[in-house]
Structure formats: structure tokens, C-alpha cells
Design a protein around this motif. Structure first.
Motif, PDB file in Angstrom:
ATOM      1  N   LEU A  26       0.821  -1.214   0.000  1.00  0.00           N
ATOM      2  CA  LEU A  26       0.000   0.000   0.000  1.00  0.00           C
ATOM      3  C   LEU A  26       0.851   1.258   0.000  1.00  0.00           C
ATOM      4  O   LEU A  26       0.434   2.304  -0.513  1.00  0.00           O
ATOM      5  CB  LEU A  26      -0.926  -0.015   1.225  1.00  0.00           C
ATOM      6  CG  LEU A  26      -1.951   1.119   1.322  1.00  0.00           C
ATOM      7  CD1 LEU A  26      -2.968   1.019   0.186  1.00  0.00           C
ATOM      8  CD2 LEU A  26      -2.656   1.088   2.674  1.00  0.00           C
ATOM      9  N   ALA A  27       2.037   1.173   0.559  1.00  0.00           N
ATOM     10  CA  ALA A  27       2.922   2.339   0.632  1.00  0.00           C
ATOM     11  C   ALA A  27       3.224   2.919  -0.740  1.00  0.00           C
ATOM     12  O   ALA A  27       3.523   4.115  -0.859  1.00  0.00           O
ATOM     13  CB  ALA A  27       4.216   1.967   1.341  1.00  0.00           C
ATOM     14  N   ALA A  28       3.143   2.102  -1.771  1.00  0.00           N
ATOM     15  CA  ALA A  28       3.389   2.611  -3.125  1.00  0.00           C
ATOM     16  C   ALA A  28       2.368   3.673  -3.506  1.00  0.00           C
ATOM     17  O   ALA A  28       2.675   4.620  -4.238  1.00  0.00           O
ATOM     18  CB  ALA A  28       3.365   1.467  -4.135  1.00  0.00           C
ATOM     19  N   THR A  29       1.141   3.550  -2.999  1.00  0.00           N
ATOM     20  CA  THR A  29       0.110   4.535  -3.320  1.00  0.00           C
ATOM     21  C   THR A  29       0.396   5.874  -2.651  1.00  0.00           C
ATOM     22  O   THR A  29      -0.153   6.903  -3.051  1.00  0.00           O
ATOM     23  CB  THR A  29      -1.288   4.053  -2.884  1.00  0.00           C
ATOM     24  OG1 THR A  29      -1.360   3.999  -1.450  1.00  0.00           O
ATOM     25  CG2 THR A  29      -1.580   2.669  -3.449  1.00  0.00           C
ATOM     26  N   ARG A  30       1.232   5.862  -1.624  1.00  0.00           N
ATOM     27  CA  ARG A  30       1.593   7.091  -0.907  1.00  0.00           C
ATOM     28  C   ARG A  30       2.916   7.677  -1.404  1.00  0.00           C
ATOM     29  O   ARG A  30       3.414   8.651  -0.832  1.00  0.00           O
ATOM     30  CB  ARG A  30       1.676   6.795   0.594  1.00  0.00           C
ATOM     31  CG  ARG A  30       0.394   6.194   1.170  1.00  0.00           C
ATOM     32  CD  ARG A  30       0.437   6.101   2.686  1.00  0.00           C
ATOM     33  NE  ARG A  30       1.410   5.145   3.191  1.00  0.00           N
ATOM     34  CZ  ARG A  30       1.114   3.914   3.602  1.00  0.00           C
ATOM     35  NH1 ARG A  30      -0.146   3.478   3.553  1.00  0.00           N
ATOM     36  NH2 ARG A  30       2.060   3.122   4.075  1.00  0.00           N
ATOM     37  N   GLY A  31       3.501   7.045  -2.425  1.00  0.00           N
ATOM     38  CA  GLY A  31       4.746   7.552  -2.998  1.00  0.00           C
ATOM     39  C   GLY A  31       5.996   7.149  -2.256  1.00  0.00           C
ATOM     40  O   GLY A  31       7.089   7.640  -2.559  1.00  0.00           O
ATOM     41  N   ASP A  32       5.863   6.221  -1.310  1.00  0.00           N
ATOM     42  CA  ASP A  32       7.017   5.866  -0.482  1.00  0.00           C
ATOM     43  C   ASP A  32       8.122   5.146  -1.240  1.00  0.00           C
ATOM     44  O   ASP A  32       9.281   5.180  -0.824  1.00  0.00           O
ATOM     45  CB  ASP A  32       6.563   4.987   0.694  1.00  0.00           C
ATOM     46  CG  ASP A  32       5.771   5.768   1.727  1.00  0.00           C
ATOM     47  OD1 ASP A  32       5.871   7.012   1.736  1.00  0.00           O
ATOM     48  OD2 ASP A  32       5.041   5.140   2.516  1.00  0.00           O
ATOM     49  N   TRP A  33       7.773   4.459  -2.328  1.00  0.00           N
ATOM     50  CA  TRP A  33       8.767   3.695  -3.087  1.00  0.00           C
ATOM     51  C   TRP A  33       9.220   4.413  -4.357  1.00  0.00           C
ATOM     52  O   TRP A  33       9.904   3.812  -5.193  1.00  0.00           O
ATOM     53  CB  TRP A  33       8.213   2.315  -3.448  1.00  0.00           C
ATOM     54  CG  TRP A  33       8.094   1.384  -2.288  1.00  0.00           C
ATOM     55  CD1 TRP A  33       6.944   0.859  -1.769  1.00  0.00           C
ATOM     56  CD2 TRP A  33       9.157   0.866  -1.487  1.00  0.00           C
ATOM     57  NE1 TRP A  33       7.225   0.036  -0.700  1.00  0.00           N
ATOM     58  CE2 TRP A  33       8.572   0.022  -0.508  1.00  0.00           C
ATOM     59  CE3 TRP A  33      10.551   1.010  -1.501  1.00  0.00           C
ATOM     60  CZ2 TRP A  33       9.333  -0.664   0.453  1.00  0.00           C
ATOM     61  CZ3 TRP A  33      11.310   0.337  -0.553  1.00  0.00           C
ATOM     62  CH2 TRP A  33      10.698  -0.492   0.404  1.00  0.00           C
ATOM     63  N   TYR A  34       8.862   5.690  -4.492  1.00  0.00           N
ATOM     64  CA  TYR A  34       9.212   6.435  -5.710  1.00  0.00           C
ATOM     65  C   TYR A  34      10.241   7.519  -5.403  1.00  0.00           C
ATOM     66  O   TYR A  34      10.152   8.218  -4.394  1.00  0.00           O
ATOM     67  CB  TYR A  34       7.973   7.093  -6.322  1.00  0.00           C
ATOM     68  CG  TYR A  34       8.314   7.986  -7.495  1.00  0.00           C
ATOM     69  CD1 TYR A  34       8.649   7.437  -8.724  1.00  0.00           C
ATOM     70  CD2 TYR A  34       8.342   9.371  -7.349  1.00  0.00           C
ATOM     71  CE1 TYR A  34       8.983   8.248  -9.800  1.00  0.00           C
ATOM     72  CE2 TYR A  34       8.676  10.197  -8.417  1.00  0.00           C
ATOM     73  CZ  TYR A  34       9.001   9.621  -9.642  1.00  0.00           C
ATOM     74  OH  TYR A  34       9.349  10.423 -10.691  1.00  0.00           O
TER      75      TYR A  34
END
Length: 294
Positions: free
Chosen positions: A249-257
């Protein structure tokens, strides 16, 4: 002397390989590991092997003695990483290590990842220690997504809670090459590297797998609680399933970008393309792993 902790892991071993490629003498590298018996192959190549158990602080000072540059790779057990890193940092200070490079997560300052909290704590501990330091904030390993494609190929779908979030993943080899570049360069104190490859979404991954296999593969986005239940149903402990679902889910918050260009600048080339990573994984066959940091 360059010391690599957790050198039995895939990332640590690759860093040692990269150091040797860069001409660092094997005798000038220390593999600091909990179980020296697991790295007899490194000893046979001339690498120094020293016992270093994060849970046995008495082993750490002797392992770090004589170290000019230390790569501190955290352990794999969630909830134990920060206490272990705190002991390692104290040992590095006692051993008068010249520079500590810490391998954490991308976007540590702003990350909402539950997995990222201990990295925030460790970075603060390292800065407070007074030791010269450099932060290697690694993006997600591409292999976490490309070597677990077995169920997707069987069911025709990749599942998760990533939404349309972009993931600036890089292969372990890319990130190891970046680490080796930093460890063998001067004037690194105080630098922070955000290390991410060319970003992709799970839909991009599904499309690439479909293209290479000729099978219709889609990405199916799920509510995070539903995804956690599926992971638990696959045999993972409930707490770990919840943790991995949150990581998705963290990808939706931009954490992995990240749009940082630190990685290609350090390794002198673009990061490994997603298509190449998928092709390599398909050639090797499914090799599931649930350890995001090994």
C-alpha cells in the motif's frame, strides 16, 4: 579496510563481489557475519571473515577493529533492527571506524512505511553518534517483484494493494554496485543517496510479463486488508502478512518512488531495465522470497 556486515545475505555478497571487481584486494575486505561457516567460499577467495552477531555485542568491536569504512546492513527481523543497529553503531564508535555507510530505505525522511520506522531511528542514532556517516537509501529490490511470478503465471494476475503507485525499484546488483562506488570513493561524509531505478507500476510489470510470456497477465488491485488475508492464507504469520500488505500500500503514498539520479550517476550506467529483470527471472524460474532485505 572495508567491512561489510550481514555478508551472508544476497546484497552483502554482491557488494563484496563489486569491491573485488573494483580492484580492492580481498585481504582488505572483511565479511562480518553471524555464522562464519556460511561464507567459507569468501574465505577461500582471500576475504577476511570475522564473527559479528548483532545480538552479541561482544563480537562486534573485534569484528570492526581496523575498519576504515563500514557498510552497515540491517538484519532481517522487523522489530529487532533498531536495537541491533544501535549496538553496531556503539561498537563502531568504540572501534574508531572511519566512516559508516548505512543501507536503509529510500525516502527515509518522509516514508510512512511501517518497515521504514527503524531506518529513521537508525539514521538518527548514527548522526547522533558523532561517527562520520553516509546514507545509502536503497529502493525496493526489483527481484521482490520479478522472482515471485509463479502464482501470476498460474492465475493470470498479479495481485496487491499498490494501486497506480510508482516503484523506483533496482536490482540487488545495481544497488550493490552503487554501494561499492561509495565505499571506494573519497569525501563521502554527510552525503545522502536516494537510490532508485526507472519507476514502474504493477500494471507495467504485468504488461511486461504478458509480453514476454505471451500469456494474458493483468494486475488486480485489492483492498489492503483483503490482500493481507490472502498472504496469511498462503501461510505467512498474520503480523508479517499485515506488514507486507502495508509495504504494498505504501506505493500509493509515494514511499517507493524517487526521481533522484543518484543511482545511475554512481554506477555509471542506467539501472537494469524492468524488461531485463523479468527476462532473467523467467529464465531462472520462480524462486519466491519473502525477505525484502536479503
Amino acid at each position: 579496510m572495508i567491512t561489510i556486515t550481514a555478508a551472508t545475505g544476497q546484497y552483502g555478497r554482491l557488494v563484496i563481489d563489486e569491491l573485488l571487481k573494483r580492484g580492492v584486494p580481498a585481504s582488505g575486505i572483511v565479511a562480518a557475519v553471524r555464522d562464519p561457516a556460511k561464507v567459507t567460499d569468501l574465505a577461500e577467495r582471500g576475504v577476511q571473515v570475522r564473527e559479528a552477531d548483532y545480538d552479541r555485542p561482544e563480537t562486534l568491536v573485534s569484528a570492526f577493529t581496523g575498519t576504515t569504512t563500514l557498510l552497515l546492513i540491517p538484519g532481517a527481523v522487523f522489530g529487532q533492527r533498531y536495537p541491533q543497529m544501535r549496538r553496531a553503531i556503539a561498537a563502531a564508535a568504540e572501534a574508531c571506524v572511519g566512516l559508516v555507510a548505512y543501507a536503509g530505505f529510500v525516502n527515509t525522511d518522509t516514508s510512512t512505511l511501517r518497515l521504514g520506522e527503524e531506518h529513521k531511528q537508525t539514521e538518527q542514532e548514527l548522526r547522533s553518534s558523532g561517527l562520520p556517516n553516509v546514507m545509502l537509501r536503497n529502493g525496493a529490490y526489483t527481484e521482490m517483484y520479478t522472482t515471485t511470478l509463479g502464482p501470476a503465471l498460474e492465475q493470470g494476475a498479479i495481485i496487491g494493494s499498490f494501486g497506480d503507485g510508482k516503484i523506483s525499484a533496482a536490482t540487488r546488483a545495481d544497488l550493490a554496485a552503487a554501494a561499492a562506488a561509495v565505499l571506494t570513493s573519497d569525501d563521502q561524509t554527510g552525503k545522502v543517496y536516494e537510490l532508485g531505478g526507472t519507476a514502474f507500476t504493477m500494471s507495467d510489470l504485468a504488461a511486461e510479463v504478458s509480453r514476454q510470456t505471451g500469456k494474458p497477465i493483468t494486475y488486480q488491485d485489492l483492498p489492503v486488508d483483503q490482500y493481507a488475508k490472502i498472504l496469511a492464507g498462503a501461510g505467512l504469520p498474520d503480523a508479517f502478512a499485515d506488514l507486507l500488505a502495508d509495504t504494498s500500500l505504501a506505493a500509493t503514498r509515494g514511499d517507493w518512488y524517487t526521481d533522484s539520479t543518484d543511482l545511475p550517476q554512481l554506477i555509471g550506467r542506467p539501472s537494469t531495465p524492468l524488461a531485463t529483470a523479468v527476462a532473467d527471472a523467467l529464465k531462472a524460474g520462480p524462486a519466491p522470497t519473502l525477505d525484502p532485505r536479503s
